[in-house]
Design a protein around this motif. Structure first.
Motif, PDB file in Angstrom:
ATOM      1  N   TRP A  66     -47.367 -11.008  44.058  1.00 27.84           N
ATOM      2  CA  TRP A  66     -46.893 -10.076  44.719  1.00 27.84           C
ATOM      3  C   TRP A  66     -46.944  -8.518  43.995  1.00 27.84           C
ATOM      4  CZ3 TRP A  66     -44.414 -14.044  42.267  1.00 27.84           C
ATOM      5  CH2 TRP A  66     -43.469 -13.858  41.240  1.00 27.84           C
ATOM      6  N   SER A  68     -45.190  -6.190  43.386  1.00 24.82           N
ATOM      7  CA  SER A  68     -44.269  -5.581  42.646  1.00 24.82           C
ATOM      8  C   SER A  68     -44.376  -6.127  41.025  1.00 24.82           C
ATOM      9  CB  SER A  68     -42.768  -5.351  42.931  1.00 24.82           C
ATOM     10  OG  SER A  68     -42.315  -6.893  43.491  1.00 24.82           O
ATOM     11  N   THR A  73     -43.296  -7.031  33.775  1.00 18.60           N
ATOM     12  CA  THR A  73     -42.375  -7.955  34.063  1.00 18.60           C
ATOM     13  C   THR A  73     -43.175  -9.324  33.917  1.00 18.60           C
ATOM     14  OG1 THR A  73     -43.123  -7.605  36.328  1.00 18.60           O
ATOM     15  CG2 THR A  73     -40.854  -6.715  35.544  1.00 18.60           C
ATOM     16  N   SER A 180     -43.378  -7.789  49.073  1.00 18.13           N
ATOM     17  CA  SER A 180     -42.658  -6.904  48.467  1.00 18.13           C
ATOM     18  C   SER A 180     -41.345  -6.971  49.080  1.00 18.13           C
ATOM     19  CB  SER A 180     -43.056  -5.599  48.718  1.00 18.13           C
ATOM     20  OG  SER A 180     -43.323  -5.206  50.066  1.00 18.13           O
ATOM     21  N   LEU A 181     -40.414  -6.397  48.325  1.00 21.43           N
ATOM     22  CA  LEU A 181     -38.882  -6.420  49.011  1.00 21.43           C
ATOM     23  C   LEU A 181     -38.652  -5.874  49.931  1.00 21.43           C
ATOM     24  CD1 LEU A 181     -36.698  -3.713  46.589  1.00 21.43           C
ATOM     25  CD2 LEU A 181     -39.314  -3.724  46.659  1.00 21.43           C
ATOM     26  N   GLN A 200     -37.038 -13.453  39.177  1.00 22.90           N
ATOM     27  CA  GLN A 200     -37.579 -12.107  39.646  1.00 22.90           C
ATOM     28  C   GLN A 200     -37.649 -11.603  41.125  1.00 22.90           C
ATOM     29  OE1 GLN A 200     -41.434 -13.261  38.226  1.00 22.90           O
ATOM     30  NE2 GLN A 200     -41.152 -12.155  36.248  1.00 22.90           N
ATOM     31  N   GLN A 201     -37.706 -12.599  42.015  1.00 24.06           N
ATOM     32  CA  GLN A 201     -37.537 -12.191  43.331  1.00 24.06           C
ATOM     33  C   GLN A 201     -36.314 -12.002  43.957  1.00 24.06           C
ATOM     34  OE1 GLN A 201     -40.151 -15.478  44.777  1.00 24.06           O
ATOM     35  NE2 GLN A 201     -42.053 -14.274  44.426  1.00 24.06           N
ATOM     36  N   GLU A 203     -33.844 -10.659  42.319  1.00 28.69           N
ATOM     37  CA  GLU A 203     -33.429  -9.529  41.642  1.00 28.69           C
ATOM     38  C   GLU A 203     -34.195  -8.227  42.450  1.00 28.69           C
ATOM     39  OE1 GLU A 203     -33.470  -5.766  39.879  1.00 28.69           O
ATOM     40  OE2 GLU A 203     -35.234  -6.829  39.861  1.00 28.69           O
ATOM     41  N   GLU A 204     -35.443  -8.483  42.785  1.00 22.80           N
ATOM     42  CA  GLU A 204     -35.918  -7.410  43.673  1.00 22.80           C
ATOM     43  C   GLU A 204     -35.436  -7.215  44.896  1.00 22.80           C
ATOM     44  OE1 GLU A 204     -40.174  -7.687  43.881  1.00 22.80           O
ATOM     45  OE2 GLU A 204     -40.484  -7.518  41.762  1.00 22.80           O
ATOM     46  N   ARG A 207     -31.968  -5.521  45.682  1.00 19.84           N
ATOM     47  CA  ARG A 207     -31.688  -4.112  45.597  1.00 19.84           C
ATOM     48  C   ARG A 207     -31.645  -3.547  47.179  1.00 19.84           C
ATOM     49  NH1 ARG A 207     -37.272  -3.073  41.974  1.00 19.84           N
ATOM     50  NH2 ARG A 207     -36.813  -4.571  40.271  1.00 19.84           N
ATOM     51  N   TYR A 263     -34.743  -8.219  34.183  1.00 19.38           N
ATOM     52  CA  TYR A 263     -34.592  -8.406  35.425  1.00 19.38           C
ATOM     53  C   TYR A 263     -33.613  -9.310  35.783  1.00 19.38           C
ATOM     54  CZ  TYR A 263     -37.902 -12.202  34.607  1.00 19.38           C
ATOM     55  OH  TYR A 263     -38.684 -13.496  34.287  1.00 19.38           O
TER      56      TYR A 263
END
Length: 376
Positions: A66, A68, A73, A180-181, A200-201, A203-204, A207, A263
């Motif tokens: 992905w 991001s 990271t 992406s988010l 990771q995902q 957390e993104e 947002r 993250y």
């Protein structure tokens, strides 16, 4: 002439490498160092090799990560043998930085890579245990004395089957489909999985919207740091023990536990790291919780990992009754002509490098024994 040799277009190499990600490139490097020639340009040489890669361009699975996922990271990506990684801005997406590095490595090494080629099956050409293996591909058949399999996991995602899954009216996707988010803004998202990608995902996505985190088991975060010299060695020993016992090996995080990365800490601060027990069923507009209550969700993201992509090896019947493949180092016990790299203890990038060298060393021993037998 045997029936196999009579197949139109059949080509021959001493070694066929399947896959050109980190592990496959390492194997290619060590084959060249041991004097193996290209089966494409020097097919009459005594020892030749070819590499068959399913991707259209260099980069392995990294080119599909992905957007991001940056170099800041990702887990450490170790240098390929003989070529250091260039200095890279930590904000650079890994799906561009790593393929660029792999491209430079391929050009420097001048490896005999054919792509895109899909390997459909690997089987025994005949009943001779010292004979050749037949590799059927989308670009025609190859015969080889040995196969180094470096096909990775990206093409074999784990997709759980839950009651009512087909009735869900929202969107379902796997980690490999994540872009992406922004695509989740304003939607209620259920993230399923207890690994690094899941954290990771979530957390993104947290947002921009509400995220609900589901795992089968309570996630365990390490209370201390991870030392390659201590915890790293212990992890490799555990995975190696499973692989050599013929047990199915899990993800690396199942051995190492999760780390309190930046993250993960950000997700915790945002309240997104509140784990829920796995739901019991999926309904058209959400999920049925473990306690019987209903939670509405718009998206289910299955961050449930991957398994080794080995279906093309099924004709060799390598798996035992537990579904595992017993190995000694990289060599398959049930079929010594096959080496698995990027598998089990060599899933990490540093492990993949070492496995490439080990597989080539094992194949050299095999071919040297054959030479002695033929001249004796």
């Amino acid at each position: 002439m045997s029936g196999v040799e009579a197949v139109p277009g059949v080509r021959r190499a001493a070694v066929v490498v399947i896959g050109a990600g980190q592990a496959g490139l390492s194997a290619g490097h060590h084959l060249k160092r041991q004097g193996f020639a290209s089966a494409l340009t020097d097919p009459e040489a005594e020892r030749t090799f070819v590499m068959l890669d399913a991707e259209e361009r260099p980069g392995g699975a990294w080119q599909h990560r992905w957007a991001s996922l940056t170099m800041a990271t990702v887990n450490n990506i170790f240098d390929l043998p003989g070529l250091r990684q260039p200095a890279t801005d930590p904000a650079t997406p890994s799906r561009s930085a790593v393929p660029a590095y792999f491209t430079a490595f391929e050009e420097a090494e001048k490896l005999p890579i054919v792509r895109p080629v899909t390997v459909r099956s690997v089987s025994r050409a005949d009943d001779d245990p010292d004979g050749e293996l037949l590799i059927e591909t989308s670009a025609g058949p190859w015969l080889a004395r040995a196969v180094i399999n470096a096909s990775g996991t990206w093409t074999n995602p784990v997709l759980p089957d839950y009651p009512g899954q087909d009735s869900f009216l929202g969107r379902q996707l796997h980690t490999r489909d994540y872009v992406s988010l922004e695509e989740f803004a304003g939607l209620r998202v259920a993230v399923v999985g207890g690994g690094i990608s899941a954290v990771q995902q979530l957390e993104e996505i947290s947002r921009v919207t509400t995220v609900l985190w589901y795992t089968r088991r309570e996630p365990v975060f390490r209370g201390s740091g991870f030392s390659p010299e201590v915890e790293g060695r212990e992890t490799i020993e555990k995975v190696t023990a499973d692989a050599e016992a013929g047990n199915p090996t899990g993800s690396i995080v199942s051995y190492t536990q999760l780390a309190w990365t930046p993250y993960a800490l950000a997700a915790k601060a945002r309240g997104a790291l509140e784990r829920r027990p796995m739901f019991t069923a999926i309904e058209p507009y959400g999920v049925r919780e473990a306690d019987g209550s209903f939670t509405g969700v718009d998206v289910i993201l299955w961050a449930t990992g991957f398994r080794p992509a080995l279906a093309h090896l099924d004709p060799l019947e390598l798996r035992n009754e537990r579904g595992g493949i017993e190995v000694r180092g990289t060599q398959v016990v049930a079929e010594p002509r096959v080496h698995l790299i990027g598998f089990g203890p060599s899933q990490s990038t540093v492990g993949a490098n070492r496995a490439g060298r080990e597989a080539v060393t094992g194949i050299m021993r095999l071919l040297d024994r054959e030479r002695v037998s033929a001249t004796g």
